[in-house]
Design a protein around this motif. Structure first.
Motif, mmCIF file in Angstrom:
data_model
loop_
_atom_site.group_PDB
_atom_site.id
_atom_site.type_symbol
_atom_site.label_atom_id
_atom_site.label_comp_id
_atom_site.label_asym_id
_atom_site.label_seq_id
_atom_site.Cartn_x
_atom_site.Cartn_y
_atom_site.Cartn_z
ATOM 1 N N ARG B 242 0.860 -1.195 0.000
ATOM 2 C CA ARG B 242 0.000 0.000 0.000
ATOM 3 C C ARG B 242 0.882 1.226 0.000
ATOM 4 O O ARG B 242 1.929 1.250 0.621
ATOM 5 C CB ARG B 242 -0.866 0.016 1.254
ATOM 6 C CG ARG B 242 -2.218 -0.617 1.067
ATOM 7 C CD ARG B 242 -3.075 -0.390 2.287
ATOM 8 N NE ARG B 242 -3.880 0.822 2.189
ATOM 9 C CZ ARG B 242 -5.116 0.854 1.706
ATOM 10 N NH1 ARG B 242 -5.677 -0.229 1.258
ATOM 11 N NH2 ARG B 242 -5.785 1.997 1.661
ATOM 12 N N LYS B 243 0.434 2.237 -0.681
ATOM 13 C CA LYS B 243 1.146 3.513 -0.712
ATOM 14 C C LYS B 243 1.201 4.058 0.721
ATOM 15 O O LYS B 243 0.206 4.024 1.437
ATOM 16 C CB LYS B 243 0.380 4.460 -1.622
ATOM 17 C CG LYS B 243 1.165 5.670 -2.061
ATOM 18 C CD LYS B 243 0.414 6.375 -3.193
ATOM 19 C CE LYS B 243 -0.417 7.544 -2.797
ATOM 20 N NZ LYS B 243 -1.584 7.602 -2.082
ATOM 21 N N ALA B 244 2.396 4.543 1.129
ATOM 22 C CA ALA B 244 2.525 5.066 2.492
ATOM 23 C C ALA B 244 1.576 6.233 2.710
ATOM 24 O O ALA B 244 1.412 7.080 1.837
ATOM 25 C CB ALA B 244 3.955 5.505 2.737
ATOM 26 N N GLY B 245 0.950 6.261 3.848
ATOM 27 C CA GLY B 245 0.007 7.324 4.151
ATOM 28 C C GLY B 245 0.656 8.422 4.980
ATOM 29 O O GLY B 245 1.877 8.511 5.067
ATOM 30 N N ILE B 246 -0.159 9.251 5.578
ATOM 31 C CA ILE B 246 0.363 10.354 6.388
ATOM 32 C C ILE B 246 -0.274 10.322 7.770
ATOM 33 O O ILE B 246 -1.320 9.700 7.969
ATOM 34 C CB ILE B 246 0.058 11.730 5.747
ATOM 35 C CG1 ILE B 246 -1.464 11.866 5.494
ATOM 36 C CG2 ILE B 246 0.819 11.901 4.447
ATOM 37 C CD1 ILE B 246 -1.919 13.289 5.317
ATOM 38 N N LYS B 247 0.369 11.007 8.705
ATOM 39 C CA LYS B 247 -0.261 11.203 10.010
ATOM 40 C C LYS B 247 -0.853 12.605 10.022
ATOM 41 O O LYS B 247 -0.231 13.556 9.548
ATOM 42 C CB LYS B 247 0.786 11.043 11.108
ATOM 43 C CG LYS B 247 1.284 9.604 11.233
ATOM 44 C CD LYS B 247 1.529 9.206 12.678
ATOM 45 C CE LYS B 247 1.866 7.736 12.796
ATOM 46 N NZ LYS B 247 3.288 7.434 12.577
ATOM 47 N N VAL B 248 -2.039 12.705 10.532
ATOM 48 C CA VAL B 248 -2.681 14.020 10.619
ATOM 49 C C VAL B 248 -2.636 14.479 12.079
ATOM 50 O O VAL B 248 -2.678 13.654 12.988
ATOM 51 C CB VAL B 248 -4.143 13.981 10.110
ATOM 52 C CG1 VAL B 248 -4.187 13.717 8.617
ATOM 53 C CG2 VAL B 248 -4.962 12.936 10.856
ATOM 54 N N PRO B 249 -2.533 15.800 12.302
ATOM 55 C CA PRO B 249 -2.349 16.293 13.664
ATOM 56 C C PRO B 249 -3.606 16.217 14.528
ATOM 57 O O PRO B 249 -3.522 16.007 15.728
ATOM 58 C CB PRO B 249 -1.917 17.750 13.469
ATOM 59 C CG PRO B 249 -2.433 18.131 12.117
ATOM 60 C CD PRO B 249 -2.433 16.886 11.297
ATOM 61 N N ASP B 250 -4.770 16.391 13.922
ATOM 62 C CA ASP B 250 -5.984 16.413 14.749
ATOM 63 C C ASP B 250 -7.210 15.973 13.957
ATOM 64 O O ASP B 250 -7.127 15.701 12.756
ATOM 65 C CB ASP B 250 -6.205 17.812 15.346
ATOM 66 C CG ASP B 250 -6.188 18.878 14.259
ATOM 67 O OD1 ASP B 250 -6.624 18.575 13.126
ATOM 68 O OD2 ASP B 250 -5.721 20.007 14.526
ATOM 69 N N VAL B 251 -8.332 15.932 14.635
ATOM 70 C CA VAL B 251 -9.556 15.426 14.024
ATOM 71 C C VAL B 251 -10.028 16.327 12.880
ATOM 72 O O VAL B 251 -10.486 15.837 11.851
ATOM 73 C CB VAL B 251 -10.658 15.249 15.101
ATOM 74 C CG1 VAL B 251 -12.001 14.963 14.455
ATOM 75 C CG2 VAL B 251 -10.286 14.125 16.053
ATOM 76 N N ALA B 252 -9.865 17.630 13.044
ATOM 77 C CA ALA B 252 -10.299 18.552 11.985
ATOM 78 C C ALA B 252 -9.544 18.244 10.691
ATOM 79 O O ALA B 252 -10.136 18.192 9.605
ATOM 80 C CB ALA B 252 -10.062 19.998 12.427
ATOM 81 N N ALA B 253 -8.242 18.024 10.819
ATOM 82 C CA ALA B 253 -7.430 17.702 9.634
ATOM 83 C C ALA B 253 -7.861 16.369 9.029
ATOM 84 O O ALA B 253 -7.916 16.213 7.807
ATOM 85 C CB ALA B 253 -5.957 17.657 10.017
ATOM 86 N N LEU B 254 -8.195 15.417 9.894
ATOM 87 C CA LEU B 254 -8.633 14.104 9.419
ATOM 88 C C LEU B 254 -9.920 14.233 8.614
ATOM 89 O O LEU B 254 -10.040 13.700 7.501
ATOM 90 C CB LEU B 254 -8.840 13.158 10.617
ATOM 91 C CG LEU B 254 -9.397 11.774 10.291
ATOM 92 C CD1 LEU B 254 -8.440 11.005 9.376
ATOM 93 C CD2 LEU B 254 -9.646 10.971 11.567
#
Ligand SMILES: Cc1cc2nc3c(=O)[nH]c(=O)nc-3n(C[C@H](O)[C@H](O)[C@H](O)COP(=O)(O)OP(=O)(O)OC[C@H]3O[C@@H](n4cnc5c(N)ncnc54)[C@H](O)[C@@H]3O)c2cc1C
Ligand SMILES: Cc1cc2nc3c(=O)[nH]c(=O)nc-3n(C[C@H](O)[C@H](O)[C@H](O)COP(=O)(O)OP(=O)(O)OC[C@H]3O[C@@H](n4cnc5c(N)ncnc54)[C@H](O)[C@@H]3O)c2cc1C
Lengths: 321, 265
Positions: B242-254
């Motif tokens: 799978r293509k590497a994903g990202i980490k998001v800082p908070d719920v709004a960003a998610l």
């Protein structure tokens, strides 16, 4: 002309099990590649109830085998009936969806036909007499291309890898036959259904799964599932602890799902779990451990406490409406 | 009760499995081997049944001499004796079930317990083939109503129960949307699911005792089974990563990503 026979499945409530339609589409693909004709079979007390749903699936014929003794599914009564029909039709391939019933039944059918079998096929390769199947091994770490060399070839289909065939009206001819019912050494006693108002785990567009990190508290997962009209899933750890019903287990030895959105909350991401959800379109991981392996397959990861994230997520999503 | 339980040798489920570059097999270096976890559950259930009803647990494994390790493991858990079908080389389900059929006809057990699936090949077939070959009833995916944290489990109560007349077993099965209960006339074939029991550890005295328990050696030729495979494994490959994903800082960003990028909500 070679014949592909696909076994459709009726649920205990009498409805067609939807994974049958995915198996039928695999059957259609196989028939096209092998230059064969597609036939369907459905057994039960009243299989005619769902026959209409199978007519538009591209099959030449739908064979309905009704018998009072077939009211409750048993491998011992269903296998001889299917094997006999396969022999009568001179079927070259016999397949079914890899549901609990498919996994229980098809090896018994294969044994009766002295045939080799491939479980959980994910692709059909080649053409004519050289058709091969691709199937997962070692919890989906490996895919094997296999060729079955017995005259009849038996298989089960991983539903997530084949689009559902169109149901509804169509040109298939509906034929009834008197199934050969043998005496069974096994008696059906009861079926205890776990009722849920949510969509079926394997059919849902969105799945939210909880792991050991929930400590058994699924309230926030369920509330988010309600908000999204999602199905609820779980890791093995959660099912073993008896926190949720067993049939919610996603993974190598549980259900395989591939929804548009899979949210894993408090799940570490063991290979056995990944085996059941890696084909999801978008994966979200919520875990307080930044090193958890689940992040390696997640499109979007959030390193935080799930009990904080889930309610916030639900509120934010509600705002989108 | 006499119970025959299968014990397949498989890679440790914790191992990292890698395909050889030429696609002919998996990289063997560094791999550890174990008894198939479902078979260990089978041995446990067999031991609980004979603890309750008296009798004997016989374990059987098919493979090269290394499978004796898994047989010894089952013997150390408490199984009484073992049968080893000595064969190196690929075996398909028809062959394995054919060999097990002959061993079963020789041993005449009341019950054969197998795992629902091997965690290497993941076929989920052998128990069902065997039941058909023997003409016996089958109850696959055996489970129990109580959880693995329950009193019944702590007290090692067998989940597979004998009926009052002793002529059949009742088995609760894990199926789609719930639990199904079957009653199988003995002799019968049962395959185990994960929630049937929590297998015991082999004790030190158990391990010592296992060393002197008998292992009978058989071969496909002795059993009169043709094991020529009817399955050709042409090529193994790794699944696409799978293509590497990202980490998001908070719920709004998610939510922003899910709504505007993935467009799934
Ligand atoms: C034969 C066999 C078959 C198996 N089949 C399956 C299968 O089909 N499906 C399956 O799932 N597993 C299966 N397993 C088990 C698998 O190996 C793992 O043990 C299991 O998936 C772990 O479950 P988990 O991730 O919930 O628990 P853990 O591995 O314990 O992970 C819990 C995670 O929750 C996180 N966490 C804790 N608290 C919080 C919090 N408050 N907020 C956010 N995160 C938190 C932790 O950081 C941790 O990463 C199988 C194993 C074997 C041997
Ligand atoms: C790289 C590779 C190449 C292969 N090549 C071939 C080939 O060319 N031709 C071929 O026919 N097969 C080949 N095989 C083997 C074949 O795919 C499977 O081993 C076989 O179909 C049995 O399936 P399974 O072990 O998954 O059984 P399952 O049906 O998943 O196993 C169910 C239960 O059966 C019992 N069982 C299975 N095997 C044994 C055993 N050896 N001893 C005791 N009990 C057992 C166990 O109790 C197990 O829990 C190959 C396998 C691999 C990995």
């Amino acid at each position: 002309m070679p014949i592909v026979l696909i076994v459709a499945e009726q649920q205990p409530d009498g409805n067609l099990r939807k994974a049958s339609l995915n198996a039928i589409s695999a059957g259609k693909q196989l028939a096209d590649k092998a230059g064969a004709e597609l036939h369907l079979v459905l057994l039960g007390k009243e299989p005619a109830k769902v026959a209409d749903e199978l007519k538009g699936s591209g099959a030449k014929a739908v064979h309905l085998g009704a018998a009072a003794e077939l009211e409750h599914y048993l491998a011992e009564t269903y296998a001889p009936a299917i094997a006999a029909l396969a022999q009568e039709l001179k079927a070259d391939y016999v397949g079914m969806a890899s549901t609990a019933q498919g996994k229980d039944l098809m090896p018994r059918v294969a044994a009766r036909l002295k045939s080799a079998m491939a479980t959980d096929i994910t692709a059909i390769n080649g053409s004519g007499a050289d058709v091969t199947f691709t199937r997962p091994m070692w919890a989906g770490n490996v895919f094997a291309e296999v060729k079955l060399t017995t005259p009849v070839k038996v298989f089960t289909v991983r539903a997530t890898e084949f689009a559902a065939a169109a149901g509804g009206q169509g040109a298939a001819e509906v034929k009834t036959f008197a199934p050969k019912v043998e005496a069974s050494k096994t008696k059906f006693v009861e079926f205890k259904e776990v009722k849920s108002a949510r969509p079926e785990l394997t059919e849902a567009r969105v799945v939210i799964s909880g792991g050991r990190g929930t400590k058994g508290d699924f309230k926030e997962i369920e509330a988010l599932a309600d908000e999204l009209g999602a199905a609820v899933g779980a890791s093995r750890a959660v099912c073993d602890a008896g926190w949720v019903p067993n049939d919610l287990q996603v993974g190598q030895t549980g259900k395989v799902v591939a929804p548009a959105l899979y949210i894993a909350a408090g799940i570490s991401g063991a290979i056995q779990h990944l085996a059941g959800m890696k084909s999801s379109k978008t994966i979200v991981a919520i875990n307080k451990d930044a090193e958890a392996p689940i992040f390696q397959v997640a499109d979007y990861g959030i390193v935080a406490d799930l009990f904080k994230v889930l309610p916030e997520l639900r509120q934010e999503l509600a705002k989108l409406k | 009760m006499k119970i025959l339980v299968t014990a397949k040798r498989v890679e440790d489920p914790e191992s990292k499995i890698k395909v050889k570059p030429d696609g002919t097999g998996i990289v063997q270096e560094g791999l550890k081997y174990k008894i198939n976890p479902f078979d260990e559950i089978g041995v446990e259930e067999g031991l609980r049944l004979v603890a309750k009803h008296q009798g004997e647990v016989v374990v059987v494994s098919i493979g090269g001499k290394e499978v004796q390790e898994q047989l010894r493991h089952a013997l150390a858990m408490g199984a009484h004796r073992a049968v080893w079908v000595n064969h190196t080389g690929p075996l398909d389900q028809l062959a394995i079930a054919g060999l097990l059929q002959k061993v079963t006809e020789k041993e005449k057990p009341d019950l054969v317990i197998l795992g629902k699936q091997s965690i290497d090949d993941d076929q989920n077939q052998v128990g069902q083939y065997l039941a058909e070959f023997l003409g016996w009833g089958q109850a696959t995916f055996a489970s129990k109503v109580e959880s693995l944290e329950s009193e019944q489990e702590k007290n090692k109560v067998p989940a597979v129960t004998l009926t009052a007349d002793g002529k059949a077993v009742r088995v609760v099965r894990e199926v789609d949307n719930g639990l199904a209960t079957l009653e199988c006339q003995l002799p019968a074939v049962v395959t185990t699911d994960l929630r049937l029991n929590q297998p015991r550890y082999a004790s030190l005295p158990g391990i010592m005792k296992a060393k002197s328990k008998p292992i009978e050696e058989l071969t496909p030729a002795k059993l009169g089974v043709d094991v020529t495979p009817a399955i050709q494994v042409l090529k193994l490959s790794s699944p696409p990563a799978r293509k590497a994903g990202i980490k998001v800082p908070d719920v709004a960003a998610l939510v922003d990503k899910l709504h505007n990028e993935a467009k799934v909500v």
